[in-house]
Design an enzyme around this catalytic site. Structure first.
Site, PDB file in Angstrom:
ATOM      1  N   LYS A  22    -136.413  84.542  40.659  1.00 39.90           N
ATOM      2  CA  LYS A  22    -135.540  83.463  41.124  1.00 39.90           C
ATOM      3  C   LYS A  22    -136.288  82.490  42.028  1.00 39.90           C
ATOM      4  O   LYS A  22    -136.233  81.266  41.837  1.00 39.90           O
ATOM      5  CB  LYS A  22    -134.350  84.052  41.884  1.00 39.90           C
ATOM      6  CG  LYS A  22    -133.529  83.044  42.696  1.00 39.90           C
ATOM      7  CD  LYS A  22    -132.431  83.759  43.461  1.00 39.90           C
ATOM      8  CE  LYS A  22    -131.618  82.803  44.325  1.00 39.90           C
ATOM      9  NZ  LYS A  22    -132.298  82.480  45.589  1.00 39.90           N
ATOM     10  N   ASN A  23    -136.998  82.999  43.029  1.00 40.73           N
ATOM     11  CA  ASN A  23    -137.612  82.123  44.023  1.00 40.73           C
ATOM     12  C   ASN A  23    -138.751  81.301  43.427  1.00 40.73           C
ATOM     13  O   ASN A  23    -139.013  80.181  43.866  1.00 40.73           O
ATOM     14  CB  ASN A  23    -138.111  82.942  45.214  1.00 40.73           C
ATOM     15  CG  ASN A  23    -136.959  83.495  46.040  1.00 40.73           C
ATOM     16  OD1 ASN A  23    -135.841  82.968  45.987  1.00 40.73           O
ATOM     17  ND2 ASN A  23    -137.207  84.561  46.783  1.00 40.73           N
ATOM     18  N   ARG A  97    -129.470  75.813  48.235  1.00 37.18           N
ATOM     19  CA  ARG A  97    -130.565  75.572  49.174  1.00 37.18           C
ATOM     20  C   ARG A  97    -131.838  75.142  48.461  1.00 37.18           C
ATOM     21  O   ARG A  97    -132.599  74.305  48.957  1.00 37.18           O
ATOM     22  CB  ARG A  97    -130.828  76.824  50.010  1.00 37.18           C
ATOM     23  CG  ARG A  97    -131.908  76.592  51.051  1.00 37.18           C
ATOM     24  CD  ARG A  97    -132.057  77.704  52.042  1.00 37.18           C
ATOM     25  NE  ARG A  97    -133.102  77.370  52.992  1.00 37.18           N
ATOM     26  CZ  ARG A  97    -132.967  76.582  54.037  1.00 37.18           C
ATOM     27  NH1 ARG A  97    -131.803  76.030  54.278  1.00 37.18           N
ATOM     28  NH2 ARG A  97    -133.968  76.324  54.851  1.00 37.18           N
ATOM     29  N   ASP A 121    -127.420  81.265  51.342  1.00 39.15           N
ATOM     30  CA  ASP A 121    -126.951  82.474  52.008  1.00 39.15           C
ATOM     31  C   ASP A 121    -126.569  82.220  53.459  1.00 39.15           C
ATOM     32  O   ASP A 121    -127.190  81.412  54.152  1.00 39.15           O
ATOM     33  CB  ASP A 121    -128.050  83.550  51.993  1.00 39.15           C
ATOM     34  CG  ASP A 121    -128.241  84.138  50.616  1.00 39.15           C
ATOM     35  OD1 ASP A 121    -127.251  84.195  49.872  1.00 39.15           O
ATOM     36  OD2 ASP A 121    -129.373  84.524  50.289  1.00 39.15           O
ATOM     37  N   ASP A 321    -136.475  89.835  51.967  1.00 38.24           N
ATOM     38  CA  ASP A 321    -135.409  89.978  50.975  1.00 38.24           C
ATOM     39  C   ASP A 321    -135.162  91.425  50.575  1.00 38.24           C
ATOM     40  O   ASP A 321    -134.145  91.716  49.933  1.00 38.24           O
ATOM     41  CB  ASP A 321    -135.737  89.152  49.727  1.00 38.24           C
ATOM     42  CG  ASP A 321    -135.503  87.665  49.935  1.00 38.24           C
ATOM     43  OD1 ASP A 321    -134.828  87.307  50.914  1.00 38.24           O
ATOM     44  OD2 ASP A 321    -135.993  86.867  49.125  1.00 38.24           O
ATOM     45  N   MET A 343    -137.178  87.823  60.680  1.00 41.17           N
ATOM     46  CA  MET A 343    -137.224  86.441  60.223  1.00 41.17           C
ATOM     47  C   MET A 343    -135.858  85.770  60.109  1.00 41.17           C
ATOM     48  O   MET A 343    -135.780  84.540  60.074  1.00 41.17           O
ATOM     49  CB  MET A 343    -137.970  86.381  58.878  1.00 41.17           C
ATOM     50  CG  MET A 343    -139.435  86.784  59.011  1.00 41.17           C
ATOM     51  SD  MET A 343    -140.321  86.899  57.439  1.00 41.17           S
ATOM     52  CE  MET A 343    -140.288  85.199  56.884  1.00 41.17           C
TER      53      MET A 343
END
Length: 437
Positions: A22-23, A97, A121, A321, A343
């Protein structure tokens, strides 16, 4: 709002293929705006966030053609830049985002870019300063409409390369700045750049399009601007977060699972971090095999005997994540572990649902939680939950699949944002899960 009903307590067995990352996909899709030539991308995951970005690109005028499952061609040769100032874009861009990463390519190629304040998120503040400070250093003008929460940058005379030290190693910030710099005049040096495999993939794709980038894989990138970029074909990596999710699921359900074609060399610390919880992670070629942990798994301790501490960090540190997955898996380990989420400030607030299920968790503060493992002597109990974000959602799903009884998870759209067709894929290896729309 969609709902999952999960009958827990069943062992799973079989092979599972991870989806495309996804990223990475969100970055790669934005890069198609850098050229008028055709780009083919393979292994794109069919998930909500990625599909939203493809829709934004189509409304912007990108010609999108689906070639086969996961494979698309994109051509940005006739864009409608007026769409960026319209109400439709303000609505669509604010819900994703990842849409922030269209600004760098548009600024580089057309001298202007706009974006509504993006969503995503609810995991605490996620600043955009790194993105825009980088654009400003490249010579762009910045403005922000507070009433409409709308950002804009323009560079009527083009961008000029420079040296910059990023205030944080932001992955999306680095990606945005790199995409702006590849068409800037002269040399751009980016220090404290993010170096995640997905950022490396973006840089490799840009090089195949004709960009000049040195230092790929490090935190010091040197980019010499070029006049134009061409087309290319690019393959998206398997999703390391999904791979970690399946490792955790196998351990929690005492299941024998093989995760296929994981691109092992791009997993970094992920396998060894799961091993710290006592989980057996076997490398079989480019697959990961998790044997059934019928006798459970025991948390390691540090050399001096102190309690295990698992924390996140920018790559090559452990990815944030997967911390929620580690936390859930630790609830059934033998021993205790401290999870330290450095983070993001709100990612641990889902633990109240796990406590309701019988987990022994002490939430020390917004960033730290101590988990005292059950060692499977006390099974988690089914309950009704709501998914607050993608990663907490998959963690709650793993908990439900290991729990005694039938659980309900609402707001599964959050899970669908990051996991492709997850219910059908889990059912294929024996999970008892039903989707209710």
């Amino acid at each position: 709002m969609g709902t999952f009903k999960i009958e827990g307590g069943h062992q799973l067995k079989g092979d599972i293929q991870p989806q495309g990352a996804k990223n990475e996909a969100l970055q790669i899709l934005c890069a198609v705006l850098l050229t008028s030539e055709k780009i083919i991308i393979n292994n794109i995951p069919d998930i909500r966030d990625v599909n939203k970005l493809i829709t934004i690109l189509e409304h912007l005028g990108v010609k999108v053609e689906k070639l086969s499952k996961g494979s698309y061609s994109f051509q940005s040769d006739d864009l409608d830049l007026e769409y960026l100032e319209g109400e439709l874009f303000k609505q669509e861009g604010s819900g994703l985002r990842g849409s922030i990463m269209i600004v760098g390519p548009l600024l580089a190629r057309f001298g202007k870019g706009y974006i509504p304040r993006p969503g995503g998120d609810k995991i605490g503040r996620r600043r955009l300063d790194t993105h825009f400070e980088g654009f400003i250093k490249l010579g762009a003008n910045f403005r922000y409409n507070k009433e409409e929460r709308f950002y804009g940058v323009d560079a009527p005379n083009g961008l000029t390369g420079t040296y910059m030290l990023l205030d944080e190693a932001s992955v999306t910030g680095t990606a945005n700045i790199v995409m702006a710099a590849v068409l800037a005049k002269g040399e751009t040096t980016i220090y404290n750049a993010a170096c995640e495999p997905y950022l490396q993939q973006l840089c490799k794709m840009l090089v195949s399009m004709g960009a000049n980038i040195e230092g790929i894989g490090s935190n010091l990138l040197k980019i010499t601007g070029v006049e134009t970029l061409g087309g290319c074909t690019h393959n998206v990596l398997p999703d390391m977060i999904e791979i970690g999710s399946w490792i955790g699921l196998a351990a929690m359900t005492k299941s024998e699972v093989t995760i296929k074609n994981v691109s092992w060399d791009d997993l970094g610390l992920i396998p060894n971090t799961f091993r710290k919880l006592g989980i057996t992670v076997e490398k079989q070629g480019d697959d990961i095999h998790i044997p059934a942990h019928t006798n459970g798994y025991e948390v390691q301790s540090f050399i001096d005997g102190s309690i295990m501490n698992i924390s996140d960090a920018p790559w090559p540190g452990f990815t944030p994540d997967l911390l929620s997955i580690m936390l859930v898996v630790a609830t059934q380990a033998k021993g205790s572990v401290l999870i330290h989420q450095k983070m993001f400030e709100s990612r641990l607030f889902f633990v109240d649902k796990l406590i309701d299920m019988g987990a022994k968790i002490i939430l020390c503060d917004p960033h730290r939680a101590t988990i005292i493992g059950h060692n499977f002597e006390s099974q988690l109990k089914a309950t009704t939950m709501t998914s607050p974000d993608i990663r907490a959602g998959i963690s709650l799903l793993i908990a439900a699949l290991s729990a005694k009884g039938t659980s309900t998870i609402h707001n599964i759209e959050q899970i669908d944002r990051g996991y492709e067709n997850i219910d059908e894929r889990l059912k294929a290896i024996g999970a008892k899960i039903t989707r209710i729309e």
